[in-house]
Motif scaffolding. Structure first.
Motif: not given
Length: 282
Positions: A194-223
């Motif tokens: 659930a927290e992982r979904a929240e974290a990706w939701g945050l980063l996705r929202a930043l990107a949608a607002d126009g800021t490029t987001v570069l994120a390192v992850c261990s688990g599967p990346a969002p589609e």
């Protein structure tokens, strides 16, 4: 150059070699401004080194890369001015003894001193304080962190924050400078589903607002992310300049080409230290 918001990021056969061998190699991809870029791979596969290279903090050994239209490593200093670091272990960590308010005030002061214009520095003190407060409020809002919900509000120390709260604070601190790109290491580390979904939701929202987001992850990346995969780590320190594993991520967006990378580092932090040593940075 890109729009005032996001920075395009491109790499072609990019590689970085340290004293123990290749941290990463043959990285090729392209992402437009406002993209969510996920660097996916196991610990030790050069993920952090790649993040630091693309943000102008490390010097690549081969290949080409551009961030915000600025060629690396030649324009690394300019890239550092538009690319802010979120949490990166050993590089931009939060101080566990400081409170949330102290972190925010410190970052706002540094931004005013080193990132502001001369005209802004000459404004009356009251105007400078109001501008800093507005930046902090906007950054907290974008990061989804409300200090009032914390155990001791703004007086809560970092050591008392939950992992997701600390991630949001680190992101807010990076956003105070209004960067074109924000880089986040270990975006999904020690998070529940659930927290992982929240974290990706945050980063996705930043990107949608126009800021490029570069994120390192261990688990599967969002589609919906531009995915860059790094290879499995090796257990020996042997170096083989011609040995690398490459391939294309068929699930990536149509405007990106993603290539697997090879590595000779044992863990990301070791690889980071080695590469800094090789490039003369500390």
């Amino acid at each position: 150059m890109d729009s005032p918001h996001g920075a395009a990021v491109t790499a072609g056969n990019l590689g970085l070699k340290g004293p123990r061998g290749w941290a990463f190699r043959e990285v090729t991809f392209s992402a437009g401004p406002g993209s969510l870029i996920a660097v996916e791979g196991p610990s030790g596969s050069g993920r952090t080194c790649l993040l630091l290279t693309l943000t102008g903090r490390m010097r690549p050994s081969e290949g080409r890369a551009e961030t915000g239209g600025l060629r690396l490593p030649r324009r690394a200093a300019a890239v550092r001015r538009i690319a802010a670091l979120g949490p990166v272990p050993g590089v931009s960590e939060l101080d566990p003894a400081l409170t949330v308010a102290e972190h925010l005030r410190e970052r706002a002061l540094l931004q005013r001193r080193y990132g502001g214009s001369l005209r802004a520095l000459l404004r009356p003190r009251r105007e400078r304080a109001a501008a800093a407060g507005a930046r902090i409020d906007a950054a907290l809002d974008a990061a989804g962190l409300d200090p009032a919900t914390l155990p001791k509000a703004e007086r809560t120390r970092v050591r008392d924050l939950e992992r997701l709260e600390a991630l949001r604070l680190s992101v807010a601190l990076a956003l105070i400078g209004r960067p074109a790109l924000i880089a986040v290491d270990d975006a999904d580390l020690k998070l529940s589903d659930a927290e992982r979904a929240e974290a990706w939701g945050l980063l996705r929202a930043l990107a949608a607002d126009g800021t490029t987001v570069l994120a390192v992850c261990s688990g599967p990346a969002p589609e919906d992310a531009v995915t860059v995969r790094t290879g499995a780590p090796r257990t020996t320190g042997a170096t083989n300049d011609t040995d690398s594993t490459t391939g294309t991520d068929a699930a990536a967006p149509a405007d990106s080409t993603n290539t697997n990378t090879d590595t000779n580092t044992d863990i990301d932090t070791e690889g980071t230290a080695d590469a800094f040593a090789a490039t003369g940075r500390s």
